[in-house]
Design a protein around this motif. Structure first.
Motif, PDB file in Angstrom:
ATOM      1  N   TYR A  39      30.518  28.310 -39.789  1.00  0.00           N
ATOM      2  CA  TYR A  39      29.626  28.674 -40.886  1.00  0.00           C
ATOM      3  C   TYR A  39      28.173  28.496 -40.475  1.00  0.00           C
ATOM      4  O   TYR A  39      27.833  27.640 -39.647  1.00  0.00           O
ATOM      5  N   ALA A  40      27.328  29.349 -41.055  1.00  0.00           N
ATOM      6  CA  ALA A  40      25.901  29.320 -40.753  1.00  0.00           C
ATOM      7  C   ALA A  40      25.221  28.248 -41.602  1.00  0.00           C
ATOM      8  O   ALA A  40      25.353  28.235 -42.827  1.00  0.00           O
ATOM      9  N   VAL A  41      24.508  27.365 -40.946  1.00  0.00           N
ATOM     10  CA  VAL A  41      23.692  26.367 -41.653  1.00  0.00           C
ATOM     11  C   VAL A  41      22.372  27.008 -42.061  1.00  0.00           C
ATOM     12  O   VAL A  41      21.863  26.791 -43.161  1.00  0.00           O
ATOM     13  N   SER A  42      21.821  27.824 -41.186  1.00  0.00           N
ATOM     14  CA  SER A  42      20.616  28.598 -41.483  1.00  0.00           C
ATOM     15  C   SER A  42      20.720  29.926 -40.743  1.00  0.00           C
ATOM     16  O   SER A  42      21.343  30.014 -39.686  1.00  0.00           O
ATOM     17  N   GLY A  43      20.123  30.964 -41.322  1.00  0.00           N
ATOM     18  CA  GLY A  43      20.254  32.291 -40.752  1.00  0.00           C
ATOM     19  C   GLY A  43      21.561  32.937 -41.196  1.00  0.00           C
ATOM     20  O   GLY A  43      22.339  32.353 -41.953  1.00  0.00           O
ATOM     21  N   VAL A  44      21.795  34.150 -40.712  1.00  0.00           N
ATOM     22  CA  VAL A  44      22.968  34.928 -41.112  1.00  0.00           C
ATOM     23  C   VAL A  44      23.710  35.415 -39.873  1.00  0.00           C
ATOM     24  O   VAL A  44      23.113  36.029 -38.984  1.00  0.00           O
ATOM     25  N   LEU A  45      25.005  35.141 -39.825  1.00  0.00           N
ATOM     26  CA  LEU A  45      25.865  35.604 -38.738  1.00  0.00           C
ATOM     27  C   LEU A  45      26.616  36.866 -39.159  1.00  0.00           C
ATOM     28  O   LEU A  45      26.980  37.013 -40.332  1.00  0.00           O
ATOM     29  N   ARG A  46      26.849  37.768 -38.217  1.00  0.00           N
ATOM     30  CA  ARG A  46      27.759  38.885 -38.446  1.00  0.00           C
ATOM     31  C   ARG A  46      28.889  38.777 -37.448  1.00  0.00           C
ATOM     32  O   ARG A  46      28.661  38.670 -36.244  1.00  0.00           O
ATOM     33  N   THR A  71      33.437  39.638 -32.009  1.00  0.00           N
ATOM     34  CA  THR A  71      32.073  39.481 -31.525  1.00  0.00           C
ATOM     35  C   THR A  71      31.256  38.826 -32.628  1.00  0.00           C
ATOM     36  O   THR A  71      31.574  38.954 -33.814  1.00  0.00           O
ATOM     37  N   THR A  72      30.202  38.121 -32.237  1.00  0.00           N
ATOM     38  CA  THR A  72      29.307  37.472 -33.194  1.00  0.00           C
ATOM     39  C   THR A  72      27.878  37.856 -32.843  1.00  0.00           C
ATOM     40  O   THR A  72      27.499  37.853 -31.668  1.00  0.00           O
ATOM     41  N   SER A  73      27.083  38.204 -33.854  1.00  0.00           N
ATOM     42  CA  SER A  73      25.700  38.604 -33.604  1.00  0.00           C
ATOM     43  C   SER A  73      24.814  38.120 -34.736  1.00  0.00           C
ATOM     44  O   SER A  73      25.286  37.721 -35.808  1.00  0.00           O
ATOM     45  N   CYS A  74      23.518  38.132 -34.495  1.00  0.00           N
ATOM     46  CA  CYS A  74      22.561  37.727 -35.522  1.00  0.00           C
ATOM     47  C   CYS A  74      21.243  38.465 -35.304  1.00  0.00           C
ATOM     48  O   CYS A  74      20.866  38.747 -34.172  1.00  0.00           O
ATOM     49  N   ARG A  75      20.563  38.788 -36.390  1.00  0.00           N
ATOM     50  CA  ARG A  75      19.265  39.466 -36.304  1.00  0.00           C
ATOM     51  C   ARG A  75      18.136  38.459 -36.141  1.00  0.00           C
ATOM     52  O   ARG A  75      17.173  38.697 -35.430  1.00  0.00           O
ATOM     53  N   GLU A  76      18.262  37.327 -36.866  1.00  0.00           N
ATOM     54  CA  GLU A  76      17.284  36.258 -36.713  1.00  0.00           C
ATOM     55  C   GLU A  76      17.996  35.046 -36.130  1.00  0.00           C
ATOM     56  O   GLU A  76      19.216  35.052 -35.974  1.00  0.00           O
ATOM     57  N   SER A  77      17.260  34.000 -35.758  1.00  0.00           N
ATOM     58  CA  SER A  77      17.881  32.822 -35.180  1.00  0.00           C
ATOM     59  C   SER A  77      18.829  32.177 -36.193  1.00  0.00           C
ATOM     60  O   SER A  77      18.591  32.213 -37.401  1.00  0.00           O
ATOM     61  N   VAL A  78      19.907  31.632 -35.683  1.00  0.00           N
ATOM     62  CA  VAL A  78      20.955  31.054 -36.525  1.00  0.00           C
ATOM     63  C   VAL A  78      21.357  29.692 -35.980  1.00  0.00           C
ATOM     64  O   VAL A  78      21.529  29.520 -34.773  1.00  0.00           O
ATOM     65  N   LYS A  79      21.496  28.732 -36.877  1.00  0.00           N
ATOM     66  CA  LYS A  79      22.125  27.458 -36.553  1.00  0.00           C
ATOM     67  C   LYS A  79      23.469  27.433 -37.255  1.00  0.00           C
ATOM     68  O   LYS A  79      23.561  27.784 -38.429  1.00  0.00           O
ATOM     69  N   PHE A  80      24.527  27.048 -36.539  1.00  0.00           N
ATOM     70  CA  PHE A  80      25.845  27.074 -37.150  1.00  0.00           C
ATOM     71  C   PHE A  80      26.698  25.900 -36.681  1.00  0.00           C
ATOM     72  O   PHE A  80      26.417  25.256 -35.670  1.00  0.00           O
ATOM     73  N   HIS A  81      27.740  25.620 -37.457  1.00  0.00           N
ATOM     74  CA  HIS A  81      28.756  24.641 -37.101  1.00  0.00           C
ATOM     75  C   HIS A  81      30.058  25.388 -36.841  1.00  0.00           C
ATOM     76  O   HIS A  81      30.354  26.378 -37.514  1.00  0.00           O
ATOM     77  N   ALA A  82      30.831  24.903 -35.891  1.00  0.00           N
ATOM     78  CA  ALA A  82      32.123  25.520 -35.577  1.00  0.00           C
ATOM     79  C   ALA A  82      33.180  24.434 -35.406  1.00  0.00           C
ATOM     80  O   ALA A  82      32.913  23.370 -34.848  1.00  0.00           O
TER      81      ALA A  82
END
Length: 257
Positions: A39-46, A71-82
Motif C-alpha cells: 500500500y502507498a503511504v504517500s503518492g499513488v501507485l498503479r 508491473t508497478t509504476s508511479c507518476r510522482e514519487s511514492v513511499k510504500f509498505h510491502a
C-alpha cells in the motif's frame, strides 16, 4: 536497502519492508514466490496484471497472490509498505483485490516492518503476524480497477489508453489500431473486458484523475488532464461513480474517513 527478491529466501513466513519509488518509475513485469500486500503511504501507485489495472491512492492496499505477474509504476514519487506472505497460509484471497487499509492493519504492518529478521517463531512477533493474517481477508474491498483483455489486439488498445487517458480518438481509430472492423472490434472489446470501450475508458480516466488529485493538482487541471471537456463534466462523472464530489473525496482522505 534490500529489495523484494532478497526476502524470498527468508526462513520466516511473513516479512515486510518500506521502500520509495522516484517520480516516473516503472518496475518491470515480474512475479513473486510469495503473496504480496502493498500500500502507498504517500503518492499513488498503479499496478497492472494480466487481468486488470489498479490504482492505489494513499492508504489503499493491493493483494497480489503468489505467482501473479505484474508491473508497478508511479507518476510522482511514492513511499510504500510491502508485506510478503507464504502462500501456504489458508483463508487468504486467491485473486488480486484492492482494500482499504484499516488503522489496525496499518499498525500491524508497521510492527512487522520493525522486526529483526529472522524473528522468533514463538512469542510477540508470531502473535502479531497471526493477527495480521487474520485481518487481511476482513479488509473492505474497493473496486478501483479496469479488466485487461487477453487478445493481444485489444490489449494493444488498452495499453495505449492507459498511457494517455485524455486521448479523444473515436472507436473507428481504435478499431484500426487493433486491425479490426468497427463492429468486430466493438464485439471483441466487450467480450474481452466485460464492458464497452466508452465505459472502460471512463474507468481509466477516473483512475487517472485519482492519481492527479492526490498529486495536488487543482480540480480544473485534473478534469482537463483526464480527458473531460469541463470541470463540471468531471465532477458529475466522479460523483456518479463514487457518491461524492472530488473536493469531498479529498476532504474524506485528509480526515481519514
Amino acid at each position: 536497502m534490500k529489495r523484494s527478491q532478497d526476502y524470498q529466501l527468508t526462513a520466516r513466513p511473513v516479512v515486510s519492508f518500506s521502500d520509495e519509488y522516484p517520480a516516473g518509475y516503472t518496475d518491470p513485469y515480474h512475479s513473486h514466490e510469495r503473496a504480496q500486500l502493498s500500500y502507498a503511504v504517500s503518492g499513488v501507485l498503479r499496478v497492472t496484471t494480466d487481468d486488470g489495472s489498479y490504482v492505489l491512492p494513499p492508504n489503499r492496499a493491493i493483494w497480489i497472490p503468489a505467482g501473479v505477474g505484474h508491473t508497478t509504476s508511479c507518476r510522482e514519487s511514492v513511499k510504500f509498505h510491502a508485506v510478503y506472505i507464504d502462500p501456504a497460509f489458508d483463508a487468504l484471497p486467491e485473486k488480486c483485490r484492492v482494500f482499504e487499509v484499516s488503522d489496525l492493519v496499518r499498525a500491524l504492518i508497521g510492527e512487522v516492518i520493525s522486526f529483526h529478521q529472522p524473528y522468533p517463531e514463538e512469542g510477540r512477533e508470531e502473535r502479531i503476524v497471526r493477527m495480521l493474517l487474520d485481518e487481511i481477508p476482513r479488509m473492505p474491498r474497493v473496486d478501483i480497477n479496469v479488466p485487461m483483455p487477453e487478445d493481444n489486439r485489444i490489449l494493444r488498445v488498452c495499453r495505449l489508453i492507459l498511457d494517455n487517458p485524455a486521448e479523444h480518438s473515436d472507436i473507428d481509430h481504435w478499431a484500426a489500431v487493433a486491425g479490426m472492423g468497427r463492429r468486430t472490434f466493438t464485439r471483441a472489446f466487450k467480450n474481452q473486458t466485460g464492458m464497452g470501450l466508452a465505459t472502460w475508458r471512463m474507468q481509466v480516466r477516473l483512475m487517472h484523475a485519482l492519481s492527479l488529485l492526490h498529486a495536488g493538482l487543482p480540480i480544473t487541471s485534473v478534469a482537463y488532464n483526464s480527458g473531460y471537456e469541463s470541470p463540471s463534466a468531471f465532477t458529475s462523472v466522479f460523483h456518479r461513480s463514487f457518491g461524492f464530489t472530488p473536493s469531498h473525496y479529498l476532504a474524506r482522505q485528509a480526515s481519514g474517513a
